[in-house]
Write a protein that holds these residues in place. Sequence first.
Motif, PDB file in Angstrom:
ATOM      1  N   GLU A 264      -2.528   6.278   1.466  1.00  0.00           N
ATOM      2  CA  GLU A 264      -2.922   7.138   0.347  1.00  0.00           C
ATOM      3  C   GLU A 264      -3.747   6.369  -0.674  1.00  0.00           C
ATOM      4  OE1 GLU A 264      -0.915  10.290  -2.814  1.00  0.00           O
ATOM      5  OE2 GLU A 264       0.293   9.329  -1.256  1.00  0.00           O
ATOM      6  N   SER A 265      -3.285   5.175  -1.055  1.00  0.00           N
ATOM      7  CA  SER A 265      -4.041   4.373  -2.013  1.00  0.00           C
ATOM      8  C   SER A 265      -3.561   2.930  -1.951  1.00  0.00           C
ATOM      9  CB  SER A 265      -3.885   4.915  -3.435  1.00  0.00           C
ATOM     10  OG  SER A 265      -2.558   4.720  -3.904  1.00  0.00           O
ATOM     11  N   THR A 266      -4.358   2.050  -2.523  1.00  0.00           N
ATOM     12  CA  THR A 266      -3.997   0.635  -2.612  1.00  0.00           C
ATOM     13  C   THR A 266      -4.023   0.210  -4.081  1.00  0.00           C
ATOM     14  OG1 THR A 266      -6.267  -0.183  -2.464  1.00  0.00           O
ATOM     15  CG2 THR A 266      -5.101   0.193  -0.383  1.00  0.00           C
TER      16      THR A 266
ATOM     17  N   ARG B  40       0.843  -1.201   0.000  1.00  0.00           N
ATOM     18  CA  ARG B  40       0.000   0.000   0.000  1.00  0.00           C
ATOM     19  C   ARG B  40       0.873   1.244   0.000  1.00  0.00           C
ATOM     20  NH1 ARG B  40      -3.114  -2.066   5.338  1.00  0.00           N
ATOM     21  NH2 ARG B  40      -1.046  -1.507   6.096  1.00  0.00           N
ATOM     22  N   ASP B  41       0.334   2.340  -0.501  1.00  0.00           N
ATOM     23  CA  ASP B  41       1.039   3.621  -0.468  1.00  0.00           C
ATOM     24  C   ASP B  41       0.694   4.335   0.828  1.00  0.00           C
ATOM     25  OD1 ASP B  41       2.104   3.160  -2.963  1.00  0.00           O
ATOM     26  OD2 ASP B  41       0.462   4.156  -4.023  1.00  0.00           O
ATOM     27  N   GLU B  42       1.630   4.312   1.773  1.00  0.00           N
ATOM     28  CA  GLU B  42       1.397   4.935   3.075  1.00  0.00           C
ATOM     29  C   GLU B  42       1.703   6.429   2.996  1.00  0.00           C
ATOM     30  OE1 GLU B  42       0.812   3.065   6.041  1.00  0.00           O
ATOM     31  OE2 GLU B  42       0.991   1.035   5.209  1.00  0.00           O
ATOM     32  N   ARG B  43       1.167   7.178   3.935  1.00  0.00           N
ATOM     33  CA  ARG B  43       1.491   8.607   4.018  1.00  0.00           C
ATOM     34  C   ARG B  43       1.776   8.980   5.474  1.00  0.00           C
ATOM     35  NH1 ARG B  43      -4.217  10.146   2.657  1.00  0.00           N
ATOM     36  NH2 ARG B  43      -3.428  11.127   0.771  1.00  0.00           N
TER      37      ARG B  43
END
Length: 513
Positions: free
Chosen positions: A478-480, A211-214
């Motif tokens: 942020e997104s998967t 996953r795109d972490e923030r």
Amino acid sequence: MQLPTRVEWAAAAATAILLILSFPDFEFSFLAWIALVPLMLVVARRPSPLNAFILGWFAGTVFFYGSCYWLTYSMIHYGGLPTIVAYLLLVPATAVVGLFPGLFALALAVVVRRWSVWTVLAAPAIWAASEWARLGVTGQLWNALGYSLAYHPIWIQPANWGGVYAVSFLIVVINATIVLGLVKRDWWTVLVAVVITPALAIVILISPFLRDERYLSSDDYRSAVNVIALQPNVPMALEKSTEEMNALRELHLTLSQNALANLPPYPPRLVVWPESPMNFTYASDKTFQDLVAKFAQENHTSLILNSLEPAGPDAFHNSALLINEDGRLIAQYDKIRLMPFGEYVPLPRWLPGASLITALVGEFTPGDKYTLMPVGPYRAGVFICIESEYPWIARRLTNEGADALINISNDGYLGPTAVLRQHLANAIFRAVENGRPVLRVTNSGISAWINEEGKVQEQTVPFREDVRHWWFGKPSIESTIYTRHGDLFVQLCAVITVIMLAAALFSRRRSLS
């Protein structure tokens, strides 16, 4: 042609029973890892496509009948049908969805018969494709195999790249490996098991890192929306007097005001009322408009509520409305996916009896816009009741910019049955798939706050009045992959399945010519 033997029937029955036990309310989810073994073992040892289809159809029908028995509750308690009639009416519906495990077994038999028992390792792709086909054809993905693991967050993280289909795929990988070992019983199969088992573990362990972490700052947490979620436990009686309706409205307001009194007075604050049998009609009820406007203004809060809204002459939407702190209606989401035989009748109007059924259950108009609800600096995506079953709705709302997902629902008409935890399982997967918290607010339970990893927190006791204080803000993810690419994984499984079947059938015809 030899029909299925008693042993083969028993194997299919064993698969059905193991699958039923894997799902709520039995909670033996670990059985999912072996549930398909008896059926697949029969197919691998005698790959007759017709026999495989019959046995798979039988196993699927029994499984869906045994795990979805709760569909009879409303027929008996609210429709007045005799118990035996209600349970008989359940047979055709479960037989239809039971076709898809039958098609899975048939396809598996075709490839095993054409090549060898080693192709049983194609079963995960075939099974995932059959679940995807079931949703596309019947509109139902209820109790997909992956949902059996919903309450074990560590096992369901692959959903963030492949949806619930990816979790089903991995479960069938283990089932197929066991079957291969039982049939072949040689060093090669041992080697395959030694390779596949740790590989599967690695896939599960690395999935959270895809996953795109923030990074979230302290300011992000300070600006979070404080949410008050009501579980009012409105009685399911279809007819309510004016006095009863006024008392229930007052209950909603009182519970909300008492809960808000314990929150900081500054916004953003949000109260969420669930879907319920009260049938608020905001657009046509000026008294109710004034009531909720006054509530929002005096309590400095926004309000999300369920309402029956006009969609044209003699037509209505099942809607979620957002009233802002000034008491104005600023957003409306109209339910897109309606419940068959609950909110519409999936029968042509010319069919005898269709108009009578419509008069009994009502006929709603589906919406077509994925409207977000702005609260403070954030936006929430609201979906209603059974829409939690459809992965693309939560995905679309997330792609539109939802910082959190809110599911308002009412399962009360299905009673204190397994549907409560089975329905919650759908919402858990929507959280993991999209990397968004899901705030599930229900009339009679189970209400719960589900984080981005699928952990269920602060769930309520069913059929009991309750209030919860939750929050949401900028999401930490942020997104998967699933949010960006949707059902790409299962579509690849479907392509592989079609290619294998075409190759098996074509090569067989060539060998016969």
